[in-house]
Design an enzyme around this catalytic site. Structure first.
Site, short mmCIF file in Angstrom:
data_model
loop_
_atom_site.label_atom_id
_atom_site.label_comp_id
_atom_site.label_asym_id
_atom_site.label_seq_id
_atom_site.Cartn_x
_atom_site.Cartn_y
_atom_site.Cartn_z
N THR A 160 39.81 31.24 40.83
CA THR A 160 39.92 31.23 42.28
C THR A 160 38.70 30.57 42.91
O THR A 160 37.58 30.71 42.42
CB THR A 160 40.07 32.66 42.85
OG1 THR A 160 39.81 32.64 44.25
CG2 THR A 160 39.08 33.62 42.22
N SER A 201 35.16 39.99 46.53
CA SER A 201 35.92 41.23 46.26
C SER A 201 35.81 41.51 44.77
O SER A 201 35.40 40.64 43.98
CB SER A 201 37.39 41.08 46.64
OG SER A 201 38.10 40.35 45.63
N TYR A 231 38.37 41.92 42.80
CA TYR A 231 39.34 41.01 42.19
C TYR A 231 38.70 39.65 41.91
O TYR A 231 38.78 39.13 40.79
CB TYR A 231 40.58 40.84 43.10
CG TYR A 231 41.26 39.52 42.89
CD1 TYR A 231 41.98 39.27 41.72
CD2 TYR A 231 41.14 38.50 43.82
CE1 TYR A 231 42.57 38.04 41.50
CE2 TYR A 231 41.73 37.27 43.61
CZ TYR A 231 42.45 37.04 42.45
OH TYR A 231 43.01 35.82 42.24
N HIS A 232 38.08 39.07 42.92
CA HIS A 232 37.46 37.76 42.73
C HIS A 232 36.34 37.82 41.68
O HIS A 232 36.10 36.86 40.95
CB HIS A 232 36.92 37.21 44.05
CG HIS A 232 37.99 36.84 45.04
ND1 HIS A 232 38.39 37.69 46.05
CD2 HIS A 232 38.75 35.73 45.18
CE1 HIS A 232 39.34 37.10 46.77
NE2 HIS A 232 39.59 35.91 46.26
N LYS A 283 37.49 37.41 38.23
CA LYS A 283 37.74 36.01 37.88
C LYS A 283 36.45 35.33 37.43
O LYS A 283 36.45 34.46 36.55
CB LYS A 283 38.34 35.27 39.08
CG LYS A 283 39.73 35.75 39.50
CD LYS A 283 40.81 35.19 38.58
CE LYS A 283 42.18 35.39 39.19
NZ LYS A 283 43.26 34.81 38.38
#
Lengths: 382, 382
Positions: free
Chosen positions: B144, B179, B181-182, B185
């Site tokens: 991302t 975040s 989530y990020h 990644k």
């Protein structure tokens, strides 16, 4: 202060616990004996048997009249760690609780998975527990110099001022580690940096080089208080291994060219660095990073030192170059900064001949415990 | 080619599967319906119900006479993923199989833990499975743009040439995500980069911006082949949400100042970028990184576009500024490079009024399915 030491049974955790207890801090230690279990499973137990954590605490109490509180359990289990934090309300959390071996993390898929899951889930749980139970607490986290790898530029302390196309920013120093274990430490940094920014945590991340030695102020003269001393490829750090190999008459195994340079420190300095970080806490919302080592050596230099001092003690030390089982540069630029901890007052214990002699003499006493077949297993990176 | 699509039931996975199947590739899809389960649990189901993966495949077969092979199971379970790789012997592995929502990852500790463990264990298992069953295979991994955050310097494609104190090196562009989530990644990138260097894997890591849209060549005109269209805060990307809010007469919720700038792309371009990466593989031992978006917008610009086009369609679209529940800069420098995929031949589908009209008209048809209470839940970052 109320200090919680996660991984308090370990090579560094236990000496840290004694040191902070001796300074009259209220010390709690937590461990699940993972390191002991893995050493047992892989048939690479330490040079001398260490009493279990409850026995160590009892011996410490006997000798010094000081109390350390233990918890035995798995910090990656939320119900356990939540209870520990709820009951202890720590002001400082020292986080050593990780699978610490690079070669172990490269052994096979199961070992890799254990390393990844244990290390990241414990770090995540520590973050969530601090957030929930003690958001002001200072987290002191053991990272590794290995996070940086061996870039072709000077390594700064955690951060880098970057100028690019006429603009500038201060960003995390780019990381690229040499093993899965070291990579999990990079991932810890990613996680801590995110939650420091988002939740205003107070974190000191210590990028530590390979540690050597066995004695600290509190254990010197008390064999039963010494930490593990591993001399095997999996859990023994390089200089400790060389000491045992020299005593056993087993050639010092230099991987490849031997020009691999790293920043090393004495175990006493680890304990002192952690104490200095604790006495000079990071600010809320700050990820403070120190490079924690005192001097750099190539592997060849370490081998030569052990050979020379060993000779003075009458040991016939041989050095043997073997094909490097790892993937790493064997000749490279290496100039890492390390002024942060010196500025806090660190008085380094350098790798003197005397320090080497003390280690060699100690290991010599336990020479019969060295099993040659446990020294080298040639764990390959690919 | 034999192509394995992990997360093949998802918003992007299913359109990718159809696209590559239409080109006569031998496509296998794997999914454990995690996204569907989380949507159900959080009461934020998509605008229209999607047939399950086996039904989708049957419908595709009916319409086009083409076969896609499905596996339903959890890729973080080694016994499952090993069997999939053993049976399919893929030449290309497209890895979408992650918990994809930033707000979901910030909901609570359990959601954070699920995100961390699912995303990292799947990526690790993919690496180990490629190593064991198809070491030459090309891994195409969805990362991302959020990995970079919003630094004050130009964002390059994955790497940065750094000059520092008279020396230079090319290193990973420093990452700092907004975040958990990020952040997972970023950790995926750390893991891939380590194993690319150590095992010589062949990887393309696509730093993708927020995707919008619903139609791709293969689904246009076939409602039952459309991917999920989520309009909620958890699983709906910002422009898709705005489209549904405009149709429902629910004010467009701009967080804070609305100056947050990101690189966006149409879902058709996601599919095309993945295909172009596949047709032009990375080399063995290469971690190739592309920034995958076609144009940048502020949130305010997106809201204005939807308002204007909505007005033309007779919708009375209001924009409402609300206190930002996230921790992010609301006004910042943002100039990311994105030439890599254009150089491979990408023909961007820009965000035209026509594209917005098509989306608005589609959602309008399903207006009765929009439940206003599902749109906004104010998931806070702290």
């Amino acid at each position: 202060m109320r200090i919680l030491i996660l991984g308090g049974d370990g090579y560094l955790g236990w000496p840290t616990a004694m040191h902070l207890s001796a300074l009259n801090h209220e010390v709690t230690v937590v461990d699940n004996y993972l390191r002991r279990r893995l050493s047992f499973e892989e048939n690479v137990e330490a040079l001398t048997p260490a009493p279990n954590l409850l026995e160590r605490i009892r011996l410490w109490q006997e000798k010094r009249g000081l109390t350390i509180k233990p918890y035995i359990g798995d910090l990656s289990d939320w119900s356990f760690i939540a209870n520990v934090f709820d009951e202890t309300e720590p002001e400082v959390v020292i986080h050593y609780a990780e699978q610490p071996s690079a070669p172990y993390s490269m052994l096979n898929r199961a070992a890799a998975s254990l390393t990844l899951n244990n290390n990241l889930n414990v770090t995540a749980n520590v973050i969530y527990a601090v957030r929930e139970f003690c958001p002001q607490a200072h987290i002191i986290k053991l990272g590794t110099m290995g996070e940086y790898g061996t870039p072709n530029i000077d390594i700064e302390e955690g951060w880098l001022d970057i100028k690019h196309k006429g603009r500038s920013d201060k960003l995390l120093f780019p990381r690229q580690a040499g093993s899965l274990y070291h990579t999990t430490k990079i991932m810890d940094t990613d996680l801590l940096w995110f939650y420091v920014r988002t939740w205003g945590l107070r974190v000191t991340d210590l990028m530590q080089g390979p540690v050597y030695g066995i004695f600290t102020e509190e254990s010197r003269g008390h064999e039963e208080l010494l930490p593990f001393f591993n001399y095997d490829e999996l859990f023994g750090t390089v200089l400790n291994r060389f000491i045992a190999q020299a005593v056993a008459g087993y050639p010092l195994t230099v991987y490849g060219g031997g020009g691999q340079t790293r920043g090393y420190l004495n175990i006493q300095d680890t304990v002192n660095c952690v104490r200095l970080s604790l006495e000079n806490p990071a600010n809320l919302g700050e990820l403070r990073i120190f490079n924690q080592f005192t001097e750099t050596f190539t592997v060849n230099e370490l081998a030569e030192k052990v050979k020379t001092v060993g000779k003075n003690l009458g040991l016939n030390v041989k050095v043997k170059r073997i094909k490097n089982p790892r993937k790493e540069k064997e000749s490279h630029y290496y100039n890492p900064a390390h002024t942060g901890l010196l500025d806090l007052g660190l008085q380094p214990n350098y790798l003197t001949d005397k320090a080497l002699e003390e280690m060699l003499s100690h290991v010599e006493k336990h020479k019969n415990n060295i099993h040659e077949h446990k020294i080298f297993r040639n764990t390959k990176w690919d």
